[in-house]
Scaffold this motif. Structure first.
Motif, PDB file in Angstrom:
ATOM      1  N   LEU A  72       0.782  -1.149   0.065  1.00  0.00           N
ATOM      2  CA  LEU A  72      -0.011  -0.020   0.109  1.00  0.00           C
ATOM      3  C   LEU A  72       0.757   1.223  -0.025  1.00  0.00           C
ATOM      4  CD1 LEU A  72      -2.521  -1.101   2.794  1.00  0.00           C
ATOM      5  CD2 LEU A  72      -2.817  -0.965   0.417  1.00  0.00           C
ATOM      6  N   GLY A  73       0.239   2.356  -0.697  1.00  0.00           N
ATOM      7  CA  GLY A  73       0.943   3.606  -0.708  1.00  0.00           C
ATOM      8  C   GLY A  73       0.050   4.588  -0.124  1.00  0.00           C
ATOM      9  N   VAL A  74       0.294   5.676   0.465  1.00  0.00           N
ATOM     10  CA  VAL A  74      -0.709   6.737   0.944  1.00  0.00           C
ATOM     11  C   VAL A  74       0.078   7.838   0.522  1.00  0.00           C
ATOM     12  CG1 VAL A  74      -1.555   8.292   2.933  1.00  0.00           C
ATOM     13  CG2 VAL A  74      -1.337   5.466   3.015  1.00  0.00           C
ATOM     14  N   VAL A  75      -0.631   8.881  -0.324  1.00  0.00           N
ATOM     15  CA  VAL A  75       0.011  10.015  -0.981  1.00  0.00           C
ATOM     16  C   VAL A  75      -0.669  11.186  -0.572  1.00  0.00           C
ATOM     17  CG1 VAL A  75       0.651  11.079  -3.127  1.00  0.00           C
ATOM     18  CG2 VAL A  75       0.828   8.502  -2.865  1.00  0.00           C
ATOM     19  N   LEU A 118       7.703   9.698  -4.566  1.00  0.00           N
ATOM     20  CA  LEU A 118       6.912   8.549  -4.548  1.00  0.00           C
ATOM     21  C   LEU A 118       7.819   7.243  -4.203  1.00  0.00           C
ATOM     22  CD1 LEU A 118       4.485   8.863  -7.553  1.00  0.00           C
ATOM     23  CD2 LEU A 118       4.213   9.332  -5.232  1.00  0.00           C
ATOM     24  N   PRO A 119       7.361   6.040  -3.814  1.00  0.00           N
ATOM     25  CA  PRO A 119       8.073   4.992  -3.290  1.00  0.00           C
ATOM     26  C   PRO A 119       8.622   4.291  -4.755  1.00  0.00           C
ATOM     27  CG  PRO A 119       5.882   4.698  -2.372  1.00  0.00           C
ATOM     28  CD  PRO A 119       5.804   6.038  -3.139  1.00  0.00           C
ATOM     29  N   SER A 120       9.464   3.612  -4.711  1.00  0.00           N
ATOM     30  CA  SER A 120      10.273   3.288  -6.014  1.00  0.00           C
ATOM     31  C   SER A 120       9.591   2.365  -6.685  1.00  0.00           C
ATOM     32  CB  SER A 120      11.644   2.826  -5.861  1.00  0.00           C
ATOM     33  OG  SER A 120      11.691   1.792  -4.780  1.00  0.00           O
ATOM     34  N   ASP A 121       8.953   1.398  -5.790  1.00  0.00           N
ATOM     35  CA  ASP A 121       7.966   0.321  -6.614  1.00  0.00           C
ATOM     36  C   ASP A 121       6.646   0.876  -6.931  1.00  0.00           C
ATOM     37  OD1 ASP A 121       7.343   0.678  -4.038  1.00  0.00           O
ATOM     38  OD2 ASP A 121       7.646  -1.491  -3.469  1.00  0.00           O
ATOM     39  N   VAL A 122       6.512   1.945  -7.531  1.00  0.00           N
ATOM     40  CA  VAL A 122       5.176   2.468  -7.860  1.00  0.00           C
ATOM     41  C   VAL A 122       4.086   1.640  -8.371  1.00  0.00           C
ATOM     42  CG1 VAL A 122       3.722   4.267  -9.275  1.00  0.00           C
ATOM     43  CG2 VAL A 122       6.059   4.848  -7.938  1.00  0.00           C
ATOM     44  N   GLU A 123       4.473   0.642  -9.603  1.00  0.00           N
ATOM     45  CA  GLU A 123       3.593  -0.123 -10.314  1.00  0.00           C
ATOM     46  C   GLU A 123       3.053  -1.271  -9.301  1.00  0.00           C
ATOM     47  OE1 GLU A 123       7.026   0.270 -11.230  1.00  0.00           O
ATOM     48  OE2 GLU A 123       7.215   1.101 -12.835  1.00  0.00           O
ATOM     49  N   GLN A 153      -0.937   2.219 -11.014  1.00  0.00           N
ATOM     50  CA  GLN A 153      -2.138   1.563 -11.805  1.00  0.00           C
ATOM     51  C   GLN A 153      -3.469   1.250 -10.961  1.00  0.00           C
ATOM     52  OE1 GLN A 153      -0.613  -2.022 -13.450  1.00  0.00           O
ATOM     53  NE2 GLN A 153       1.404  -1.215 -13.937  1.00  0.00           N
ATOM     54  N   ASN A 154      -3.284   1.519  -9.618  1.00  0.00           N
ATOM     55  CA  ASN A 154      -4.416   1.205  -8.668  1.00  0.00           C
ATOM     56  C   ASN A 154      -4.426   2.261  -7.632  1.00  0.00           C
ATOM     57  OD1 ASN A 154      -6.231   0.066  -7.042  1.00  0.00           O
ATOM     58  ND2 ASN A 154      -5.238  -1.920  -7.224  1.00  0.00           N
ATOM     59  N   ILE A 155      -5.265   3.060  -7.820  1.00  0.00           N
ATOM     60  CA  ILE A 155      -5.552   4.210  -7.029  1.00  0.00           C
ATOM     61  C   ILE A 155      -6.692   4.617  -6.566  1.00  0.00           C
ATOM     62  CG2 ILE A 155      -4.766   6.764  -6.708  1.00  0.00           C
ATOM     63  CD1 ILE A 155      -3.153   6.449  -9.258  1.00  0.00           C
ATOM     64  N   LYS A 156      -6.980   5.076  -5.243  1.00  0.00           N
ATOM     65  CA  LYS A 156      -8.160   5.528  -4.610  1.00  0.00           C
ATOM     66  C   LYS A 156      -8.041   7.047  -4.419  1.00  0.00           C
ATOM     67  CE  LYS A 156     -10.098   1.302  -2.644  1.00  0.00           C
ATOM     68  NZ  LYS A 156      -9.416   0.062  -2.964  1.00  0.00           N
ATOM     69  N   LEU A 157      -9.007   7.852  -4.361  1.00  0.00           N
ATOM     70  CA  LEU A 157      -8.918   9.111  -4.083  1.00  0.00           C
ATOM     71  C   LEU A 157      -9.705   9.440  -2.610  1.00  0.00           C
ATOM     72  CD1 LEU A 157      -8.070  12.102  -4.345  1.00  0.00           C
ATOM     73  CD2 LEU A 157      -9.946  12.473  -5.979  1.00  0.00           C
ATOM     74  N   MET A 158      -9.027  10.083  -1.709  1.00  0.00           N
ATOM     75  CA  MET A 158     -10.050  10.145  -0.557  1.00  0.00           C
ATOM     76  C   MET A 158      -9.725  11.561   0.062  1.00  0.00           C
ATOM     77  SD  MET A 158      -9.016   8.286   3.303  1.00  0.00           S
ATOM     78  CE  MET A 158      -9.020   9.238   4.691  1.00  0.00           C
ATOM     79  N   CYS A 159     -11.297  12.209   0.268  1.00  0.00           N
ATOM     80  CA  CYS A 159     -11.164  13.530   0.350  1.00  0.00           C
ATOM     81  C   CYS A 159     -12.128  13.918   1.476  1.00  0.00           C
ATOM     82  CB  CYS A 159     -11.588  14.614  -0.652  1.00  0.00           C
ATOM     83  SG  CYS A 159     -10.503  14.100  -2.293  1.00  0.00           S
ATOM     84  N   LEU A 160     -12.192  14.571   2.535  1.00  0.00           N
ATOM     85  CA  LEU A 160     -13.124  15.082   3.405  1.00  0.00           C
ATOM     86  C   LEU A 160     -14.472  15.419   2.923  1.00  0.00           C
ATOM     87  CD1 LEU A 160     -11.295  16.783   6.544  1.00  0.00           C
ATOM     88  CD2 LEU A 160     -11.781  14.365   5.993  1.00  0.00           C
ATOM     89  N   ILE A 161     -14.283  16.798   2.062  1.00  0.00           N
ATOM     90  CA  ILE A 161     -15.424  17.457   1.409  1.00  0.00           C
ATOM     91  C   ILE A 161     -15.080  17.616  -0.249  1.00  0.00           C
ATOM     92  CG2 ILE A 161     -16.709  19.475   1.517  1.00  0.00           C
ATOM     93  CD1 ILE A 161     -16.221  19.882   4.374  1.00  0.00           C
ATOM     94  N   ALA A 162     -16.260  17.572  -0.806  1.00  0.00           N
ATOM     95  CA  ALA A 162     -15.918  17.770  -2.347  1.00  0.00           C
ATOM     96  C   ALA A 162     -16.966  18.592  -2.648  1.00  0.00           C
ATOM     97  CB  ALA A 162     -15.813  16.506  -2.895  1.00  0.00           C
ATOM     98  N   ALA A 163     -16.914  19.045  -4.104  1.00  0.00           N
ATOM     99  CA  ALA A 163     -17.953  20.036  -4.686  1.00  0.00           C
ATOM    100  C   ALA A 163     -18.275  18.953  -5.751  1.00  0.00           C
ATOM    101  CB  ALA A 163     -17.457  21.329  -5.147  1.00  0.00           C
ATOM    102  N   PRO A 164     -19.785  18.917  -6.060  1.00  0.00           N
ATOM    103  CA  PRO A 164     -20.025  18.059  -7.443  1.00  0.00           C
ATOM    104  C   PRO A 164     -19.197  18.283  -8.576  1.00  0.00           C
ATOM    105  CG  PRO A 164     -21.874  19.166  -6.062  1.00  0.00           C
ATOM    106  CD  PRO A 164     -20.829  19.633  -5.568  1.00  0.00           C
TER     107      PRO A 164
END
Ligand code: PRP
Ligand code: URA
Length: 209
Positions: A72-75, A118-123, A153-164
């Motif tokens: 896992l990686g957190v960015v 970023l971590p070296s083993d990004v893929e 290649q495999n990413i999730k996005l996490m935010c507190l608040i978003a605008a549509p």
């Protein structure tokens, strides 16, 4: 199209109320962002794969489970994403932490990239990109571009608040990325701030103006 998940756990929603409150000071704001990030990470990691192991209890062998070792990686997107980092890695301490530095030009609202590590083993890693605010979507799109350009290649996005409006643009630009939010707010104002939002997340976290 990436899915949008609004995490409506009562504890997340309760704490978000105080995060929004204009009278909440920096110390409490930072603590609440940290707590909500942990709660959101708990939900986001729900589908991590497990492997069966045998553990010896004081009474005898037990069939049990450990994480299957997915990397896992957190960015965090600098700088406000930093406020969410500890809250997540306290749940997944083996995760590597990358950084993408972006700020929004106050005139054009366009993101300007100033740092990427970023971590070296990004893929091989599954990434969670974090930022409290998804407003026009420009910063998130640019951060996701930056990770993909380097092989993620495999990413999730996490935010507190978003605008549509911003969410729609991120979905269009990155249909493979699932988005996790504590709240989808009403709209953007003419300065690109989320309404009702929480104001400037970086300034409230770090006590700047
Ligand atoms: C804020 C926020 C996001 C961005 C969202 O950062 O933390 O990164 O704005 O806006 P957007 O969706 O319209 O791009 P800011 O540019 O204020 O920088 P900071 O984190 O350094 O305060
Ligand atoms: N960035 C913030 O910190 N707040 C907003 O409402 C929009 C962008």
């Amino acid at each position: 199209m990436g899915n949008v998940h609004v995490l409506d756990h009562p504890l997340i929603q309760h704490k978000l109320t105080f995060i929004r409150d204009v009278s909440t000071g920096t110390k409490e704001f930072r603590e609440l962002v940290d707590e909500v990030s942990t709660l959101m990470a708990f939900e986001i990691t729900r589908n991590l794969q497990l492997q069966e192991v045998t553990v010896e209890t004081p009474v005898g062998p037990a069939k049990s489970y450990t994480l299957a070792g997915k990397k896992l990686g957190v960015v965090p997107i600098l700088r406000a994403g930093l406020g969410m980092t500890d809250g997540i890695i306290k749940l997944i301490p083996a995760a590597k932490v990358g950084h993408v530095g972006l700020y929004r030009d106050p005139e054009t609202l366009q993101p300007v990239e100033y740092y990427v590590k970023l971590p070296s083993d990004v893929e091989e890693r599954e990434f969670i990109v974090i930022d409290p605010m998804l407003a026009t979507g420009g910063s998130a799109i640019e951060a996701l571009n930056s990770l993909k350009k380097r092989g993620a290649q495999n990413i999730k996005l996490m935010c507190l608040i978003a605008a549509p409006e911003g969410v729609a643009l991120v979905q269009e630009a990155h249909p493979d990325v699932d988005i996790y939010l504590a709240s989808m707010d009403e709209k953007l104002n003419d300065k690109g701030y989320i309404v009702p939002g929480l104001g400037d997340a970086g300034d409230r976290l770090f006590g700047t103006k």
